[in-house]
Design a protein around this motif. Structure first.
Motif, short mmCIF file in Angstrom:
data_model
loop_
_atom_site.label_atom_id
_atom_site.label_comp_id
_atom_site.label_asym_id
_atom_site.label_seq_id
_atom_site.Cartn_x
_atom_site.Cartn_y
_atom_site.Cartn_z
N THR A 1 -6.32 8.96 -17.65
CA THR A 1 -5.06 8.45 -17.10
C THR A 1 -4.39 9.46 -16.16
OG1 THR A 1 -4.74 7.23 -19.16
CG2 THR A 1 -2.82 7.44 -17.71
N VAL A 2 -4.05 9.00 -14.95
CA VAL A 2 -3.28 9.80 -13.98
C VAL A 2 -2.14 8.92 -13.49
CG1 VAL A 2 -5.29 11.14 -13.25
CG2 VAL A 2 -4.68 9.06 -11.99
N HIS A 3 -1.28 9.49 -12.67
CA HIS A 3 -0.22 8.68 -12.05
C HIS A 3 -0.58 8.42 -10.59
CE1 HIS A 3 2.91 10.54 -15.03
NE2 HIS A 3 2.01 9.78 -15.63
N VAL A 4 -0.44 7.19 -10.17
CA VAL A 4 -0.51 6.86 -8.75
C VAL A 4 0.85 6.29 -8.38
CG1 VAL A 4 -1.62 5.47 -6.97
CG2 VAL A 4 -3.00 6.45 -8.81
N ASP A 5 1.55 6.97 -7.52
CA ASP A 5 2.92 6.63 -7.16
C ASP A 5 3.79 6.47 -8.43
OD1 ASP A 5 2.10 6.65 -4.53
OD2 ASP A 5 1.67 4.50 -4.50
N GLY A 6 3.55 7.34 -9.38
CA GLY A 6 4.38 7.37 -10.58
C GLY A 6 3.97 6.41 -11.68
N ARG A 7 3.01 5.52 -11.39
CA ARG A 7 2.57 4.56 -12.43
C ARG A 7 1.25 5.02 -13.02
NH1 ARG A 7 3.37 -1.44 -10.10
NH2 ARG A 7 2.68 -1.87 -12.22
N ARG A 8 1.06 4.71 -14.33
CA ARG A 8 -0.18 5.18 -14.96
C ARG A 8 -1.36 4.32 -14.53
NH1 ARG A 8 0.76 3.74 -21.42
NH2 ARG A 8 2.03 1.88 -21.11
N VAL A 9 -2.45 4.99 -14.21
CA VAL A 9 -3.65 4.34 -13.70
C VAL A 9 -4.86 4.97 -14.39
CG1 VAL A 9 -5.14 4.28 -11.65
CG2 VAL A 9 -2.72 3.65 -11.44
N LEU A 10 -5.84 4.13 -14.74
CA LEU A 10 -7.10 4.66 -15.28
C LEU A 10 -7.95 5.08 -14.09
CD1 LEU A 10 -7.67 1.91 -17.99
CD2 LEU A 10 -6.95 4.27 -18.38
N SER A 11 -8.10 6.39 -13.92
CA SER A 11 -8.76 6.87 -12.69
C SER A 11 -10.25 6.57 -12.67
CB SER A 11 -8.49 8.36 -12.49
OG SER A 11 -9.06 9.11 -13.54
N CYS A 12 -10.84 6.23 -13.83
CA CYS A 12 -12.27 5.88 -13.82
C CYS A 12 -12.49 4.48 -13.25
CB CYS A 12 -12.87 6.00 -15.22
SG CYS A 12 -12.41 4.68 -16.36
N LEU A 13 -11.43 3.66 -13.26
CA LEU A 13 -11.56 2.30 -12.73
C LEU A 13 -10.96 2.17 -11.33
CD1 LEU A 13 -10.79 0.00 -15.82
CD2 LEU A 13 -12.98 0.84 -14.98
N ALA A 14 -10.52 3.28 -10.76
CA ALA A 14 -9.94 3.24 -9.42
C ALA A 14 -10.89 3.92 -8.44
CB ALA A 14 -8.60 3.96 -9.43
N LEU A 15 -11.11 3.29 -7.31
CA LEU A 15 -11.96 3.93 -6.30
C LEU A 15 -11.14 4.95 -5.52
CD1 LEU A 15 -14.01 0.88 -5.00
CD2 LEU A 15 -14.87 2.83 -6.32
N ALA A 16 -11.74 6.09 -5.27
CA ALA A 16 -11.01 7.16 -4.57
C ALA A 16 -10.57 6.69 -3.18
CB ALA A 16 -11.89 8.40 -4.48
N VAL A 17 -11.44 5.95 -2.49
CA VAL A 17 -11.11 5.56 -1.11
C VAL A 17 -9.88 4.64 -1.06
CG1 VAL A 17 -13.45 5.80 -0.20
CG2 VAL A 17 -12.75 3.62 -1.21
N ALA A 18 -9.56 4.01 -2.17
CA ALA A 18 -8.43 3.09 -2.17
C ALA A 18 -7.10 3.81 -2.38
CB ALA A 18 -8.62 2.03 -3.27
N GLN A 19 -7.14 5.13 -2.55
CA GLN A 19 -5.90 5.86 -2.86
C GLN A 19 -5.24 6.46 -1.62
OE1 GLN A 19 -5.15 5.15 -5.89
NE2 GLN A 19 -7.21 4.30 -6.09
N GLN A 20 -5.78 6.18 -0.44
CA GLN A 20 -5.15 6.69 0.79
C GLN A 20 -3.74 6.14 0.89
OE1 GLN A 20 -7.59 8.16 4.30
NE2 GLN A 20 -8.00 5.98 4.21
N GLY A 21 -2.81 6.98 1.26
CA GLY A 21 -1.44 6.53 1.41
C GLY A 21 -0.68 6.51 0.10
N HIS A 22 -1.33 6.89 -0.99
CA HIS A 22 -0.65 6.93 -2.29
C HIS A 22 -0.60 8.37 -2.79
CE1 HIS A 22 -0.70 2.57 -2.55
NE2 HIS A 22 -1.95 2.61 -2.12
N GLU A 23 0.36 8.62 -3.67
CA GLU A 23 0.50 9.97 -4.22
C GLU A 23 -0.07 9.99 -5.64
OE1 GLU A 23 1.45 12.87 -2.93
OE2 GLU A 23 1.12 13.80 -4.89
N VAL A 24 -1.09 10.82 -5.81
CA VAL A 24 -1.73 10.94 -7.13
C VAL A 24 -1.18 12.18 -7.84
CG1 VAL A 24 -3.92 11.24 -8.34
CG2 VAL A 24 -3.84 9.85 -6.24
N THR A 25 -0.83 12.01 -9.11
CA THR A 25 -0.42 13.17 -9.91
C THR A 25 -1.35 13.28 -11.12
OG1 THR A 25 1.87 12.76 -9.29
CG2 THR A 25 1.50 14.30 -11.10
#
Lengths: 152, 723
Positions: free
Chosen positions: A47-71
């Motif tokens: 679990t990480v934050h993408v724009d402050g919301r919790r996201v399962l990073s194993c189910l998120a593609l890295a290329v789709a995170q452009q323009g978003h802030e990952v914490t």
């Protein structure tokens, strides 16, 4: 080229389009605090934050995170000063092996933001909302205690 | 010396918690090395038979692929040690040894590539032609090997025939899996001719011995590092097949190789807890005192493990049934069934978690049959010595555990009639069980070095023992800070490196009991040496000052666990009493555990904070065993079904009841200098039986087959409605 913004720093990466956000963080950026427990979105360790919301990073593609802030867990503390949730996890002994801990902490921090009125959040409500984060060591009661300590 | 407050037994933050909450604790898969290559595996699609042909043409064409290993080109490896106590292999044959397949998912090929994505993609493109053979994966449907030399005393058969009251019941458990959150991971690299392996392991010296033998190296040419391990519960005792293959590939490529099992590979290729079928026959007097106990177990092993000559391990269910209750006539029989499954191994409290499930379930049935309170029945059969060996326990406080637990739970208010308590839509039930685990310890050594800086003296503590989340870092820091009267932050602990003083496998709840006394012994040596530099025996001088006066620089000592008492005089055993409340809504059949009280005697507690957490964790492991966990194999093809964390369900936050854990402050000084026994496993041991007893109390339904699922209860409840 993919532009990833992680913990306030920008990284330009040449990525295999199949790369998950989790693998990009761990294998390309050296941010290994985020853990891979199942790679299927079933354990919550990633679990990480993408724009402050919790996201399962194993189910998120890295290329789709452009323009978003990952914490990630590495970006949660303010320098040497632990985030209140990290401090509470230490004080309440909300961990044993520590492998699920970064995911639990990231999930807990974002979970409290999701709730409209934190004061009305019951123990059962916290447990339900945290059930996507598995802990095989069974530190659950102490994790609950840590979250309650942070909740205003 | 100023006397510091005694810390042993008190609460205190975990010394490694700061690293763990910031993501800085480094687990095996976190190790980054230049030029790191990534491994992926192809598992067998059959459970029994042979590989006829492997076509790697398409896989080789994938960009970034560096190496594909199969049994054709894996190259020679030395014999793996097994059964000599130095190391353990999960399979007597090294991986990729030949064309034979013994279980579904057994590795048939390994791919190493520049990236994990390339390796996984290439592994999926390997074509394998199999010659399948019939497979057996059902423990009830295969021939067994009967063990010789089963424990017995008295004349069990005659006593059973003559007993005024007799009970004959069959309890069973499915294949269950330790399933730690950290998947098994290895980073292997060669530095010249030396092998360095970062591994998720419970036993760095076992890993070292196995890899040294496999590659024909002296032990000191192999280094294993495991500073942090993400849980294990028995599953990281053996040196896993992929660890060996990572070392093979790293040598072949001349670069480091990282190998991380996928979750489904953890469930398919890392040894589970064996399935069991346990027939318990009890013979008792009318007042409930046992006169005979017969325990007939059927459990499974792997067809390829060479059972029993090469590898005698079997789920040791009778270890606990033979010793727990006073009973003059006892007999155990054990049949082991070879199946086409991964070789079973150790899972938290092997033998106790299964054996007590059966015995304590049967005891509850006997109590119901006789109309005796289940707690009273335990008291009538209590013994202050090991019932099988006859040896007295050096420290035994089980009655006090029962008493205090009953008090905290409110057991006296229990109406014994099933379905006598309701709350809203739910039946409420109360159950209890005895918990127990042996006090184990092994030869172990700890080095303590005392040095000084501008702030005075500080200690560095080092041992090869591994902290799996048990709190070993903290326990050793506490013991050393206490013995040397230093502030906790002036003690630094280093663990999990095979170059450090030798320690046994972290298993059998043995490590704190082995290493804490060793650390204390090292500290006492240092004290003796330094106190000689006092000007007179009454002088109060800080260690830093004495070190300076001695002009020695840092001084160090290696301590070993002192031998305990007169060998063979005592038995060492931890006990506990576990009380459970459940709610069952009959329309749903779902069991909710709402309350657990556990009172334990584990000897001297070293760190109260970590001990409480560990005992709670054990209880939740028991909750999973009772209600959730079952690894199913398709009977026709031997495929593990739902081999992921959605199919193999473990307890989540929402499953957690209120848990009240406490312990008696009862050191066991004959056991070791600190009087401490381990607490890692006892928490699980009575839970499943207590839950099943509570379910019976709530509903009147006796479940003897785990896990207790809603469909099982619903079927029984529906059957009643039809009647």
């Amino acid at each position: 080229m993919v532009l990833l913004s992680v913990n306030g720093a920008r990284h330009e990466l040449d990525l295999d389009p199949r790369t998950s956000l989790l693998d990009a963080l761990r294998e390309r950026l050296g941010l290994t605090g985020t853990k891979k427990g199942c790679d299927h979105g079933q354990c919550g360790a990633c679990t990480v934050h993408v724009d402050g919301r919790r996201v399962l990073s194993c189910l998120a593609l890295a290329v789709a995170q452009q323009g978003h802030e990952v914490t990630t867990i590495e970006g949660l503390a303010a320098g040497e000063r632990l985030h209140p949730m990290q401090r509470a996890f230490v004080e309440c002994d909300a961990l044993q092996c520590g492998f699920c801990t970064p995911g639990q902490i990231m999930s807990a921090v974002a979970m409290l933001v999701e709730v409209d009125d934190r004061r009305r959040l019951t123990d059962a409500g916290i447990r339900e909302r945290m059930s996507g984060n598995l802990c095989r060591c069974g530190a659950y009661p102490n994790i609950l205690a840590a979250i309650r300590r942070v909740r205003p | 010396m100023a006397t510091a407050s005694r810390r042993i037994g008190g609460p205190g933050e975990r010394v490694d918690a700061g690293l763990k909450v910031t993501g800085q604790a480094r687990y095996a898969a976190d190790v980054a090395l230049p030029d790191l290559a990534h491994a992926a595996y192809l598992g067998s699609a059959i459970a029994s038979g042979r590989v006829l042909a492997i076509d790697t043409t398409r896989a080789e064409q994938v960009g970034g692929v560096l190496l594909i290993l199969t049994h054709h080109n894996r190259g020679p490896l030395g014999d793996l040690p097994n059964g000599d106590g130095t190391a353990l292999a999960p399979d007597p044959r090294p991986p990729l040894a030949d064309a034979r397949v013994h279980y579904h998912g057994q590795f048939v090929a390994m791919v190493v590539a520049e990236s994990p994505e390339q390796a996984a993609h290439a592994a999926a493109l390997i074509g394998v032609t199999y010659e399948p053979a019939p497979c057996l994966v059902d423990i009830d449907d295969a021939e067994a090997i009967r063990l010789e030399d089963n424990p017995r005393r008295g004349d069990c058969a005659a006593a059973l025939r003559a007993a005024p009251v007799a009970l004959d019941v069959l309890y069973s458990t499915p294949v269950q899996h330790p399933c730690p959150l950290e998947p098994h991971a290895t980073v292997a690299h060669w530095v010249g001719h030396d092998l360095v392996v970062h591994d998720s392991t419970q036993w760095v010296l076992g890993d070292r011995a196995l890899l040294a033998r496999a590659f024909g190296l002296a032990d000191d040419r192999v280094r294993i590092c495991a500073p942090f391990v993400g849980g294990s519960f028995g599953s990281k005792v053996c040196t896993a097949a992929h660890t060996l293959l990572a070392a093979v590939a790293a040598r072949r490529l001349g670069r480091p190789v990282k190998s991380v099992l996928r979750r489904e590979q953890v469930l398919a290729t890392i040894g589970p807890r064996a399935a069991t079928r346990q027939r318990i026959q009890l013979g008792a007097e009318r007042d409930g005192r046992l006169v005979a106990l017969r325990h007939h177990t059927r459990s499974h092993c792997a067809v390829n493990s060479g059972f029993p000559d090469r590898d005698p391990f079997h789920e040791p269910t009778s270890g606990v049934t033979r010793m727990l209750y006073a009973c003059p006539n006892y007999e155990a029989v054990h049949d082991v069934v070879p199946l086409h499954l991964m070789k079973p191994g150790w899972m938290r409290a092997p033998g106790e978690a299964t054996g007590l499930w059966a015995l304590e379930g049967a005891m509850d049935e006997l109590a119901c049959r006789l109309g005796v309170d289940p707690l009273e029945l335990r008291l009538r059969n209590h013994t202050a010595h090991n019932a099988h060996t006859g040896k007295p326990y050096a420290g035994e406080h089980l009655r006090e555990c029962y008493e205090r637990g009953a008090e905290r739970f409110g057991w006296a208010r229990r109406d014994p009639r099933p379905r006598s308590m309701r709350e809203g839509d739910a039946f409420v039930g109360w159950g209890l069980a005895t918990a127990t685990h042996p006090g184990n310890s092994d030869d172990a050594s700890v080095r303590v070095r005392l040095d000084r800086d501008s702030r005075g003296a500080y200690a560095s503590v080092a041992t090869a023992g591994v902290d799996l989340g048990t709190g070993l870092y903290t326990a050793l820091a506490v013991v050393v800070a206490d013995a040397l009267e230093l502030p906790l932050e002036r003690v630094h602990v280093e663990l999990g490196d095979s170059r450090l003083p030798p320690a046994p496998v972290t298993g059998g709840s043995n490590l704190t009991a082995s290493l804490a006394p060793a650390a204390r012994a090292a500290c006492l040596q240092l004290r003796r040496r330094l106190l000689g530099f006092r000007r007179d025996p009454d002088e109060l001088a800080a260690w830093g000052e004495l070190l300076a006066r001695a002009g020695l620089g840092p001084i160090e000592a290696v301590g070993a666990a002192e031998p305990r008492g007169v060998p063979g005089q005592y038995a060492y055993q931890s006990f506990g009493a576990q009380f459970v409340e459940v709610r069952v809504v009959p329309e749903l059949g779902q069991v909710r555990v709402t309350r657990v009280v556990g009172v334990f005697d584990v000897g001297q507690v070293v760190n109260a904070t970590a001990t409480r957490n560990q005992l709670i964790g054990g209880i939740l492991f028991g909750l999973g065993q009772a209600l959730l966990e079952r690894l199913v194999h398709d009977p026709a093809r031997g495929v593990p079904v739902g081999a992921d964390l959605a199919g193999y369900v473990i307890p989540a936050h929402a499953d957690v009841p209120d848990i009240d854990v406490s312990w008696l402050d009862t050191p066991d000084p004959a056991f070791n200098a600190l009087g401490c026994r381990g607490a890692g496993e006892i928490g699980i041991t009575g839970v499943a039986a207590a839950i099943a007893s509570a379910v019976h109390h709530a509903t009147g339904i006796r479940v003897r087959d785990l896990p207790i699922t809603p469909e099982r209860l619903l079927a029984e409840l529906a059957g009643e409605r039809e009647d």
